[in-house]
Write an enzyme that holds these catalytic residues in place. Structure first.
Site, short mmCIF file in Angstrom:
data_model
loop_
_atom_site.label_atom_id
_atom_site.label_comp_id
_atom_site.label_asym_id
_atom_site.label_seq_id
_atom_site.Cartn_x
_atom_site.Cartn_y
_atom_site.Cartn_z
N GLU A 80 1.00 -1.26 0.05
CA GLU A 80 -0.08 0.00 0.09
C GLU A 80 0.83 1.29 -0.03
O GLU A 80 0.57 2.13 -0.61
CB GLU A 80 -0.92 0.04 1.13
CG GLU A 80 -2.02 -1.10 0.80
CD GLU A 80 -3.00 -0.74 -0.10
OE1 GLU A 80 -3.09 0.41 -0.39
OE2 GLU A 80 -3.63 -1.51 -0.46
N CYS B 179 -13.16 2.24 -13.91
CA CYS B 179 -13.83 3.76 -13.65
C CYS B 179 -12.78 4.61 -13.83
O CYS B 179 -12.72 5.01 -12.43
CB CYS B 179 -14.68 3.68 -12.37
SG CYS B 179 -15.77 4.96 -12.30
N CYS C 11 -17.51 1.92 -18.93
CA CYS C 11 -18.64 1.62 -18.17
C CYS C 11 -19.71 0.56 -18.95
O CYS C 11 -20.28 -0.36 -17.86
CB CYS C 11 -19.84 2.97 -18.57
SG CYS C 11 -19.10 4.66 -17.90
N CYS D 268 -18.63 -2.23 -16.30
CA CYS D 268 -18.81 -2.09 -14.91
C CYS D 268 -19.81 -2.67 -14.32
O CYS D 268 -20.94 -2.66 -14.84
CB CYS D 268 -18.87 -0.64 -14.81
SG CYS D 268 -18.94 -0.15 -12.94
N CYS E 299 -25.54 2.90 -11.35
CA CYS E 299 -24.65 4.22 -11.16
C CYS E 299 -25.40 5.38 -11.69
O CYS E 299 -25.88 5.44 -13.00
CB CYS E 299 -23.29 3.76 -12.22
SG CYS E 299 -22.24 5.27 -12.40
#
Length: 545
Positions: free
Chosen positions: A129, A291, A298, A301, A307
């Site tokens: 991370e 995204c 899209c 997705c 959405c």
């Protein structure tokens, strides 16, 4: 005497609302007559109707100004009411892409693992991370692999020093991340026996360099704690999912998005076995690969059916006018003809301030034709910008329009302060080694301006004006004024590379580094740009001799 006429029993509110019109047209109290119940009810109804009409006209005017029929909408739109179908679709998609990018730190959660194994997973997730902050996955993978070979456990990292950590980090940029990892590891060994805390609250409060996002990612993935994450990818994804067009860094905006992220991992009794780490990783992966900031996919997705940005961009999903109490007050207007990339709202970036530094690439030789060529490097303090890295000596933040002559005099003045004598003259320098004293002559040639290098930090745009300064004479290079040699040089074992420091209370550490080893020194990206420019110039200079 006539009897006083009694007035009806009314509260102050009833009196004002029911009789305001009567009082305004009758100045004499003796002429007052109470309104009937029907009249009072009619007057109140007219007031309510007028108020509602005004509210509707105000909202319709706001829509007209904004240019879109959805400019006035319910604030309840910006929340996830039923997360179960979204979670199912999200996790179903994630199972198909989990291993697509070959990230070695991404592993399925093993419910049978004990505390020791989970702590090791927490360390692995933590390293990944921190490396992934402002850095692409493809760049991080080889660095992560080398890191885990060198520091396979948190205790191994805690035993390292900043030089070892920076050397391994070299080229990844943002070196403060490496120093935070080292500091956090030492803290975990000292206070937690070599393990990271198993809950996000304690981890965020007690481990240096771990904020709310990192703590959520680590604890949800390694410890299965139901805590949310909100990085740039999830911020963008949820802003579009909820059609939230508000200042992206505002507290009200972040509260809405954190709440939505928390709803996604919250235990609700219907899907208890869903691993929160998988949900968070799926949100991050979806934001990163589908995204995207520009040209989002899209059609691919899994959350497209829910959405709102997608629906609004297609002219669908508009709500009827909400009650005034439920009207969203934080979204900014959107111009007509928008697409999903209008979400999240773009923030106005502050222009980075501009600064000019004169960077001195100082070279020493015995004479102009000597093959022994050493370059002067300083080590930055252990805290602050570029902590612990090596750099070229520089005069920082000087006037931007400094003439060439003054740039050169700035370099010479810097050298005079550094070495303790007028740098532009042939001088005799006496130094004491043991019981012997030796005198040597050192000559500083005319400084040569090599060129400019630009380097942008997050808050400042630096222009490095690179100046080459050749010092010749003596059997060894000069020492900075008042410097002493430490017992154990920590830079490298090579006998040609000597690290020396000023006084115990001074942050200055320095080294004369051979020409062919400068590129191996642990320097920041800006310093490497300076050396690349200077090295090209020196090669041309050597050819012309």
């Amino acid at each position: 005497m006539s009897k006083r006429r009694s007035r009806p029993s009314q509260s102050e509110d009833e009196w004002n609302s029911g009789n305001e019109a009567a009082l305004s047209s009758n100045s004499d109290a003796d002429d007052w007559k109470p309104l009937s119940k029907t009249s009072r009810r009619s007057a109140k109804t007219r007031q309510i109707t007028k108020k509602r009409k005004t509210e509707v006209e105000t909202r319709e005017a706001a829509q007209t100004v904004a240019g879109t029929p959805d400019s006035v909408h319910s604030k309840s739109r910006h929340s996830i009411q039923t997360p179960e179908p979204l979670r199912s679709a999200l996790l179903g998609w994630f199972t198909t892409v989990r291993d697509a990018r070959g990230m070695p730190w991404r592993k399925p959660f093993d419910f049978s693992q004990g505390p020791e194994e989970r702590s090791q997973r927490a360390y692995e997730v933590w390293v990944s991370e921190i490396m992934l902050q402002q850095t692409q996955v493809v760049t991080v993978i080889p660095y992560y692999t080398r890191w885990m070979v060198t520091f396979p456990t948190l205790k191994d990292l805690a035993r390292a020093n900043i030089d070892q950590v920076n050397a391994l980090w070299k080229g990844l940029g943002y070196y403060s991340r490496a120093s935070r990892l080292l500091e956090g590891a030492k803290k975990a060994v000292k206070d937690y026996g070599g393990r990271l805390p198993d809950n996000a609250k304690e981890m965020q409060e007690n481990i240096p360099g771990i904020g709310r996002y990192s703590a959520g990612a680590i604890c949800s993935i390694a410890y299965a704690e139901r805590v949310a994450v909100l990085d740039g990818n999830v911020h963008r994804l949820l802003s579009r999912l909820l059609a939230l067009h508000a200042p992206p860094k505002a507290k009200s905006t972040l509260n809405i998005l954190w709440n939505a992220a928390e709803v996604m991992v919250r235990k609700d009794g219907t899907d208890e076995m869903h691993h929160p780490g998988d949900i968070n990783q799926a949100l991050i992966e979806l934001g990163s690969t589908v995204c995207k900031v520009r040209e989002p996919s899209c059609g691919a997705c899994p959350l497209q059916p829910w959405c709102l940005a997608y629906k609004l961009a297609r002219g669908d999903g508009f709500q009827s006018l909400p009650d005034i109490e439920d009207t969203c007050s934080i979204c900014e207007p959107i111009s007509p003809g928008f697409d999903v990339t209008v979400f999240p709202m773009k923030s106005d970036r502050k222009k980075a301030r501009e600064e000019l530094d004169v960077v001195n690439v100082i070279e020493w030789r015995r004479d102009t034709r000597s093959q022994q060529r050493l370059f002067f490097l300083v080590r930055r303090p252990e805290t602050g910008l570029l902590a612990g890295l090596y750099d070229f000596a520089a005069s920082e933040n000087i006037p931007k329009n400094l003439p060439e002559k003054l740039v050169k005099s700035t370099s010479l003045g810097f050298l005079e302060k550094l070495f303790g004598h007028p740098a532009w003259k042939l001088v005799s320098v006496t130094s004491k080694t043991g019981s012997n004293c030796e005198t040597r002559n050192t000559w500083v040639a005319e400084p040569t301006i090599v060129g400019d290098v630009s380097h942008i930090f997050s808050h400042v745009k630096k222009t490095y004006r690179v100046v080459w300064v050749l010092m010749t004479g003596g059997d060894k290079p000069p020492e900075p004024s008042g410097a002493t040699v430490p017992d154990k040089p920590s830079c490298r074992a090579d006998s040609e590379l000597r690290e020396e420091t000023q006084s115990p209370d001074s942050p200055l550490k320095w080294t004369w580094t051979p020409l062919n080893q400068v590129v191996d020194a642990t320097m920041g990206t800006g310093a490497m740009k300076v050396w690349s420019l200077a090295r090209g110039f020196l090669e041309e200079e050597q050819t012309s001799l």
